[in-house]
Design a protein around this motif. Structure first.
Motif, PDB file in Angstrom:
ATOM      1  N   VAL A 101       0.810  -1.209   0.000  1.00  0.00           N
ATOM      2  CA  VAL A 101       0.000   0.000   0.000  1.00  0.00           C
ATOM      3  C   VAL A 101       0.847   1.264   0.000  1.00  0.00           C
ATOM      4  O   VAL A 101       0.563   2.220  -0.726  1.00  0.00           O
ATOM      5  N   CYS A 102       1.914   1.280   0.811  1.00  0.00           N
ATOM      6  CA  CYS A 102       2.729   2.498   0.868  1.00  0.00           C
ATOM      7  C   CYS A 102       3.430   2.774  -0.455  1.00  0.00           C
ATOM      8  O   CYS A 102       3.823   3.907  -0.734  1.00  0.00           O
ATOM      9  N   GLN A 103       3.587   1.749  -1.302  1.00  0.00           N
ATOM     10  CA  GLN A 103       4.167   1.964  -2.635  1.00  0.00           C
ATOM     11  C   GLN A 103       3.262   2.839  -3.488  1.00  0.00           C
ATOM     12  O   GLN A 103       3.722   3.793  -4.112  1.00  0.00           O
ATOM     13  N   ILE A 104       1.983   2.496  -3.516  1.00  0.00           N
ATOM     14  CA  ILE A 104       1.059   3.191  -4.420  1.00  0.00           C
ATOM     15  C   ILE A 104       0.475   4.452  -3.791  1.00  0.00           C
ATOM     16  O   ILE A 104      -0.324   5.136  -4.423  1.00  0.00           O
ATOM     17  N   PHE A 105       0.881   4.762  -2.562  1.00  0.00           N
ATOM     18  CA  PHE A 105       0.440   5.992  -1.915  1.00  0.00           C
ATOM     19  C   PHE A 105       1.451   7.115  -2.140  1.00  0.00           C
ATOM     20  O   PHE A 105       1.272   8.233  -1.663  1.00  0.00           O
ATOM     21  N   THR A 183      -1.471  11.429  10.313  1.00  0.00           N
ATOM     22  CA  THR A 183      -2.575  10.479  10.409  1.00  0.00           C
ATOM     23  C   THR A 183      -3.773  10.939   9.594  1.00  0.00           C
ATOM     24  O   THR A 183      -4.422  10.137   8.901  1.00  0.00           O
ATOM     25  N   VAL A 184      -4.082  12.232   9.648  1.00  0.00           N
ATOM     26  CA  VAL A 184      -5.207  12.773   8.880  1.00  0.00           C
ATOM     27  C   VAL A 184      -4.947  12.604   7.385  1.00  0.00           C
ATOM     28  O   VAL A 184      -5.867  12.291   6.620  1.00  0.00           O
ATOM     29  N   LEU A 185      -3.710  12.785   6.960  1.00  0.00           N
ATOM     30  CA  LEU A 185      -3.382  12.565   5.549  1.00  0.00           C
ATOM     31  C   LEU A 185      -3.612  11.103   5.163  1.00  0.00           C
ATOM     32  O   LEU A 185      -4.121  10.804   4.082  1.00  0.00           O
ATOM     33  N   LEU A 186      -3.222  10.196   6.053  1.00  0.00           N
ATOM     34  CA  LEU A 186      -3.373   8.775   5.758  1.00  0.00           C
ATOM     35  C   LEU A 186      -4.837   8.361   5.682  1.00  0.00           C
ATOM     36  O   LEU A 186      -5.262   7.713   4.716  1.00  0.00           O
ATOM     37  N   VAL A 187      -5.603   8.721   6.706  1.00  0.00           N
ATOM     38  CA  VAL A 187      -6.977   8.221   6.789  1.00  0.00           C
ATOM     39  C   VAL A 187      -7.968   9.113   6.048  1.00  0.00           C
ATOM     40  O   VAL A 187      -8.995   8.642   5.556  1.00  0.00           O
ATOM     41  N   GLY A 188      -7.672  10.415   5.948  1.00  0.00           N
ATOM     42  CA  GLY A 188      -8.611  11.339   5.331  1.00  0.00           C
ATOM     43  C   GLY A 188      -8.559  11.337   3.816  1.00  0.00           C
ATOM     44  O   GLY A 188      -9.597  11.397   3.149  1.00  0.00           O
ATOM     45  N   GLN A 189      -7.351  11.243   3.267  1.00  0.00           N
ATOM     46  CA  GLN A 189      -7.221  11.293   1.816  1.00  0.00           C
ATOM     47  C   GLN A 189      -7.649   9.993   1.166  1.00  0.00           C
ATOM     48  O   GLN A 189      -7.785   9.918  -0.048  1.00  0.00           O
ATOM     49  N   PRO A 289      11.927  15.077  -5.615  1.00  0.00           N
ATOM     50  CA  PRO A 289      10.492  14.861  -5.844  1.00  0.00           C
ATOM     51  C   PRO A 289       9.705  14.800  -4.536  1.00  0.00           C
ATOM     52  O   PRO A 289      10.197  14.326  -3.511  1.00  0.00           O
ATOM     53  N   HIS A 290       8.484  15.273  -4.609  1.00  0.00           N
ATOM     54  CA  HIS A 290       7.541  15.124  -3.505  1.00  0.00           C
ATOM     55  C   HIS A 290       6.644  13.935  -3.821  1.00  0.00           C
ATOM     56  O   HIS A 290       6.312  13.704  -4.987  1.00  0.00           O
ATOM     57  N   PRO A 291       6.226  13.155  -2.814  1.00  0.00           N
ATOM     58  CA  PRO A 291       5.413  11.965  -3.101  1.00  0.00           C
ATOM     59  C   PRO A 291       4.142  12.247  -3.886  1.00  0.00           C
ATOM     60  O   PRO A 291       3.712  11.402  -4.676  1.00  0.00           O
ATOM     61  N   TRP A 292       3.532  13.422  -3.686  1.00  0.00           N
ATOM     62  CA  TRP A 292       2.251  13.708  -4.325  1.00  0.00           C
ATOM     63  C   TRP A 292       2.311  14.803  -5.382  1.00  0.00           C
ATOM     64  O   TRP A 292       1.465  14.826  -6.270  1.00  0.00           O
ATOM     65  N   THR A 293       3.237  15.702  -5.298  1.00  0.00           N
ATOM     66  CA  THR A 293       3.290  16.780  -6.284  1.00  0.00           C
ATOM     67  C   THR A 293       4.452  16.634  -7.251  1.00  0.00           C
ATOM     68  O   THR A 293       4.605  17.459  -8.143  1.00  0.00           O
ATOM     69  N   SER A 462       4.575   2.711 -13.457  1.00  0.00           N
ATOM     70  CA  SER A 462       5.261   3.915 -12.990  1.00  0.00           C
ATOM     71  C   SER A 462       4.745   4.320 -11.612  1.00  0.00           C
ATOM     72  O   SER A 462       3.539   4.237 -11.333  1.00  0.00           O
ATOM     73  N   GLY A 463       5.653   4.766 -10.759  1.00  0.00           N
ATOM     74  CA  GLY A 463       5.221   5.243  -9.450  1.00  0.00           C
ATOM     75  C   GLY A 463       4.287   6.427  -9.542  1.00  0.00           C
ATOM     76  O   GLY A 463       3.491   6.670  -8.623  1.00  0.00           O
ATOM     77  N   THR A 464       4.344   7.154 -10.666  1.00  0.00           N
ATOM     78  CA  THR A 464       3.476   8.323 -10.824  1.00  0.00           C
ATOM     79  C   THR A 464       2.039   7.955 -11.140  1.00  0.00           C
ATOM     80  O   THR A 464       1.187   8.835 -11.279  1.00  0.00           O
TER      81      THR A 464
END
Length: 569
Positions: A101-105, A183-189, A289-293, A462-464
């Motif tokens: 899961v942490c790979q695709i997050f 935690t909010v990023l993990l569970v909220g997003q 790189p940032h994980p999300w942007t 791709s991780g992206t």
């Protein structure tokens, strides 16, 4: 975390933590103040060594070990030394989070992935994070195992309960604020992983409120290392919120009220939250790189503004049309509302400004990018994705604000731009390998095809891929066949000659691009949270079906009518 939150952590979690630590989670030396942040795993010496050679770190991880979620859980069971009937479900879920899961997050994996390394340091001492990662893993597995759906919801509730206990424990210190926000990023997003219609907006609001609070508690650091660490933490959290805000802005109105408004911070660190977003650009020596942007949060910020603007504009036009229809029925004749009201003109002016920023945008050069160490996500892929975001934003502007498009690509008597305007357009769109002397509608299709060609350069593993679905939706919605080939074939008003015209190369290009979009999203259903992807595919196909009948529709309107809004990323 507070004692209340830790007391909720089962003793078995400690045993599991020791087992996982012996497998792959690497522990680093704690910082001087004992705090652990989402960016502590990215030490300055590590990045500097990587910058010198612009080569991947030796901690490179091949995140393509598992091609889909089922192969990951199968391998996990195969490698387990505990018989299946003795394996506790929490143990399986936590391991699955770190195995897959942490790979695709994140857009990259490895020890520099904060959703692997930092969560790996915190989960066994934080009940909210412990339950949050189980919730994510169960939601992911529910795509294949229906009974996991209720497990995911229960773990989600446990996370919220623990977060509530933390909030009741008094004023949190900066370290606990960081943990709570993480935690909010993990569970909220990831609420859409459980229910695709759950947009998680209340959690987005909480994340922005928490980030404001942690910024207000910061003081100017005398120690250079502490100041650098705080800056990295701020950039991580702010860009996570930026990405989440961008996704929400495309599917819900008035998302601005949830954050990125002006705030006063007395310590002088930040004047406004929006200005505090640190955006990598060419004047920086290196960009990590940032994980999300990725490497271009600036283009995502512009994309977010375009999404919010388009939603406001289309909502205003729908309301005007509804009012006109109502008055027409009442008065007995058609009412036309003017399109030059101050509000409409203000939105048009904003769209023009955004278009100019997008046209002038340039992603960081390849030599300035630091490889994050994931074999499946070389730095060139971030450049392709940034360009795709740029073109998707332009597609939205040109489709919604046709005045801007016709200014760039004027429509003359013969449907083509004159030679003088063509020269101007060539300068404006010098970065586009598509013909400039096209009718506006054809130009939009060419721009969509070019956007798809960029997405085709990104392999399915791709991780992206976790950042791509919203771009697929926007590009797909402009893959329109010409009006002569999309009318209802049963219509008696369709000229017979248009039915029997030969298939053109242009139509083949559009059909091929459509097939790529469908195939790629079907592949994403196997490797990403499936429920939002299923909604995205249904939305695209419904939009195409209406366009193929000759209807002038926008994907946002279809999404609203069908109730298919979700967090597409």
């Amino acid at each position: 975390m507070t004692s209340n939150s830790n007391s909720a952590l089962p003793p078995s979690a400690k045993t599991l933590a020791r087992e996982l630590a012996g497998q792959e989670l690497e522990k680093e030396e704690p910082s001087k103040d004992g705090a652990t942040s989402p960016t502590d795993s990215i030490s300055r010496p590590q990045v500097e060594r990587m910058e010198e050679s612009n080569q991947p770190s030796r901690s490179r991880r091949d995140s393509g070990q598992y091609t889909d979620s089922l192969s990951a859980i199968r391998q996990q069971l195969h490698e387990s030394t505990v018989p299946e009937f003795l394996l506790p479900l929490p143990t399986m879920l936590v391991e699955y989070y770190f195995n897959y899961v942490c790979q695709i997050f994140s857009s990259f994996d490895g020890i520099l992935n904060p959703f692997r390394s930092t969560v790996g340091k915190l989960w066994d001492g934080s009940a909210p994070i412990y339950y949050a990662i189980q919730s994510m893993a169960a939601a992911f597995l529910s795509n294949h195992f229906p009974r996991m759906s209720s497990v995911g919801v229960q773990m989600q509730r446990e996370t919220f309960r623990c977060l509530y206990q933390v909030q009741q424990g008094g004023l949190p210190n900066p370290e606990n604020l960081d943990k709570t926000l993480l935690t909010v990023l993990l569970v909220g997003q990831t609420t859409a992983w459980h229910n695709p219609n759950d947009l998680g907006l209340v959690h987005l609001k909480s994340a922005k409120r928490l980030n404001r609070r942690r910024l207000e508690q910061q003081v100017i650091q005398i120690d250079a290392d502490a100041a650098s660490r705080a800056q990295r933490q701020n950039e991580f959290f702010e860009q996570c919120i930026l990405y989440w805000d961008m996704l929400a802005g495309f599917v819900v109105d008035d998302v601005d009220e949830f954050g990125f408004g002006k705030t006063e911070v007395e310590n002088g660190l930040v004047n406004t939250l929006e200005n505090s977003i640190s955006i990598p650009c060419d004047d920086k020596e290196k960009v990590f790189p940032h994980p999300w942007t990725g490497v271009s949060p600036k283009v995502q910020k512009l994309f977010a503004e375009v999404g919010r603007l388009v939603r406001r504009y289309r909502k205003a036009m729908r309301q005007d049309a509804a009012s006109a229809n109502f008055l027409s029925l009442d008065l007995g004749f058609e009412i036309q509302y003017p399109s030059d009201s101050s509000a409409i003109q203000g939105m048009l002016s904003k769209a023009q400004s955004l278009e100019e920023e997008l046209l002038s945008f340039e992603p960081p050069s390849l030599t300035k990018l630091v490889d994050a160490g994931d074999e499946n996500t070389p730095v060139q892929q971030y450049i392709y994705l940034a360009e795709a975001y740029r073109y998707a934003a332009l597609l939205e502007i040109y489709r919604t604000f046709s005045q801007i498009l016709t200014k760039r690509v004027p429509l003359t008597d013969n449907g083509l731009a004159s030679s003088s305007t063509s020269d101007l357009d060539h300068q404006t769109f010098h970065f586009l390998p598509i013909p400039n002397s096209q009718a506006p509608e054809d130009f939009l299709v060419s721009l969509a095809l070019h956007t798809v060609s960029l997405l085709e350069k990104l392999p399915s593993n791709s991780g992206t891929r976790c950042l791509q679905p919203i771009v697929h939706i926007v590009a797909a919605s402009e893959l329109r066949f010409s009006s002569t080939s999309t009318n209802d074939p049963l219509s008696p008003f369709l000229p017979a000659s248009s039915i029997f015209n030969s298939i053109t190369s242009r139509e083949v290009d559009i059909a091929s691009a459509r097939r790529f979009i469908v195939t790629r999203l079907q592949e994403f259903q196997l490797s990403l949270p499936a429920k939002p992807i299923v909604k995205a595919l249904e939305l695209i196909q419904e939009t195409w079906a209406r366009q193929d009948l000759g209807q002038e529709v926008h994907w946002m309107d279809v999404m609203e009518q069908m109730g298919w809004a979700s967090i597409f990323g």
